[in-house]
Scaffold this motif. Structure first.
Motif, PDB file in Angstrom:
ATOM      1  N   ALA A 199       0.848  -1.196   0.000  1.00 12.81           N
ATOM      2  CA  ALA A 199       0.000   0.000   0.000  1.00 12.81           C
ATOM      3  C   ALA A 199       0.884   1.246   0.000  1.00 12.81           C
ATOM      4  O   ALA A 199       1.932   1.281   0.635  1.00 12.81           O
ATOM      5  N   VAL A 200       0.433   2.251  -0.732  1.00 17.22           N
ATOM      6  CA  VAL A 200       1.167   3.512  -0.831  1.00 17.22           C
ATOM      7  C   VAL A 200       0.215   4.652  -0.486  1.00 17.22           C
ATOM      8  O   VAL A 200      -0.915   4.697  -0.978  1.00 17.22           O
ATOM      9  N   PRO A 226      14.228  10.271  -7.673  1.00 19.64           N
ATOM     10  CA  PRO A 226      12.883  10.599  -8.184  1.00 19.64           C
ATOM     11  C   PRO A 226      11.856  10.791  -7.070  1.00 19.64           C
ATOM     12  O   PRO A 226      11.020  11.682  -7.145  1.00 19.64           O
ATOM     13  N   ILE A 227      11.928   9.981  -6.039  1.00 24.66           N
ATOM     14  CA  ILE A 227      10.989  10.112  -4.924  1.00 24.66           C
ATOM     15  C   ILE A 227      11.263  11.404  -4.169  1.00 24.66           C
ATOM     16  O   ILE A 227      10.341  12.127  -3.793  1.00 24.66           O
ATOM     17  N   ASN A 287      -1.780  11.033  -8.444  1.00 30.60           N
ATOM     18  CA  ASN A 287      -0.407  11.523  -8.488  1.00 30.60           C
ATOM     19  C   ASN A 287       0.573  10.451  -8.022  1.00 30.60           C
ATOM     20  O   ASN A 287       1.643  10.295  -8.583  1.00 30.60           O
ATOM     21  N   LEU A 288       0.213   9.730  -6.981  1.00 29.59           N
ATOM     22  CA  LEU A 288       1.064   8.659  -6.464  1.00 29.59           C
ATOM     23  C   LEU A 288       1.250   7.551  -7.511  1.00 29.59           C
ATOM     24  O   LEU A 288       2.323   6.967  -7.601  1.00 29.59           O
ATOM     25  N   ALA A 289       0.193   7.290  -8.303  1.00 30.99           N
ATOM     26  CA  ALA A 289       0.268   6.231  -9.312  1.00 30.99           C
ATOM     27  C   ALA A 289       1.281   6.542 -10.402  1.00 30.99           C
ATOM     28  O   ALA A 289       1.831   5.630 -11.022  1.00 30.99           O
ATOM     29  N   LYS A 290       1.562   7.812 -10.633  1.00 28.75           N
ATOM     30  CA  LYS A 290       2.527   8.206 -11.665  1.00 28.75           C
ATOM     31  C   LYS A 290       3.961   8.060 -11.198  1.00 28.75           C
ATOM     32  O   LYS A 290       4.895   8.099 -12.009  1.00 28.75           O
ATOM     33  N   LEU A 291       4.161   7.883  -9.904  1.00 27.97           N
ATOM     34  CA  LEU A 291       5.501   7.783  -9.344  1.00 27.97           C
ATOM     35  C   LEU A 291       5.987   6.338  -9.441  1.00 27.97           C
ATOM     36  O   LEU A 291       5.304   5.414  -8.993  1.00 27.97           O
ATOM     37  N   ALA A 292       7.130   6.137 -10.041  1.00 29.17           N
ATOM     38  CA  ALA A 292       7.700   4.788 -10.168  1.00 29.17           C
ATOM     39  C   ALA A 292       8.370   4.425  -8.842  1.00 29.17           C
ATOM     40  O   ALA A 292       9.413   4.969  -8.502  1.00 29.17           O
ATOM     41  N   LEU A 293       7.729   3.542  -8.097  1.00 27.52           N
ATOM     42  CA  LEU A 293       8.264   3.146  -6.800  1.00 27.52           C
ATOM     43  C   LEU A 293       9.025   1.831  -6.933  1.00 27.52           C
ATOM     44  O   LEU A 293       8.607   0.925  -7.630  1.00 27.52           O
TER      45      LEU A 293
END
Length: 156
Positions: free
Chosen positions: A31-32, A119-120, A149-155
């Motif tokens: 979960a993010v 990136p983070i 917005n969180l979904a666009k971040l490559a974690l």
């Protein structure tokens, strides 16, 4: 041993005008979630402590990895990971109200401190600037970072 909760935290502060912002990202069990906020009439150390308190509150028990490119956040997180004895030279002497809250939020957890991936860090710094900008106009501010917005971040 369970996988540590990953907390990425970044802050910004404008010393001349005494307002700042913070943002954090929680990664726990797939979960993010993220939050951003800011305050007026404050110091950089208070912004850093508020970010740590917000990020640590409500976490499930277990290990926590704190990642940050902000030197003040990393310094404060290291003090939370290994609190100095009261009265020692390393013990905080200012913002004791927030230190008490931060210590309570970190109690019983094993904290590690690492450098945040670039990136983070950039993503969170941008959200910290949003929090700072909102606080400049309306005072204390806090809100969730939208899931889109969180979904666009490559974690990783």
């Amino acid at each position: 041993m369970s996988e540590p909760v990953r907390l990425s935290i970044e802050t910004v502060h404008h010393a001349a005008f005494r307002y700042g912002g913070w943002a954090f990202l929680r990664q726990a069990g797939g979960a993010v979630a993220g939050h951003a906020g800011g305050e007026r009439n404050t110091s950089s150390s208070r912004i850093e402590l508020n970010a740590l308190i917000g990020a640590l509150q409500g976490l499930p028990p277990g290990p926590v990895a704190i990642l940050s490119a902000s030197p003040g956040v990393a310094r404060a997180a290291r003090l939370l990971a290994a609190p100095p004895a009261p009265g020692s030279d390393a013990a905080p002497t200012e913002d004791l109200d927030l230190w008490a809250q931060a210590l309570a939020a970190a109690e019983g957890r094993t904290l590690t401190v690492e450098a945040a991936p670039d990136p983070i860090s950039r993503f969170l710094r941008a959200w910290a600037e949003v929090g700072q900008d909102k606080a400049k106009g309306q005072g204390r501010f806090g809100a969730a970072i939208p899931k889109s917005n969180l979904a666009k971040l490559a974690l990783t």
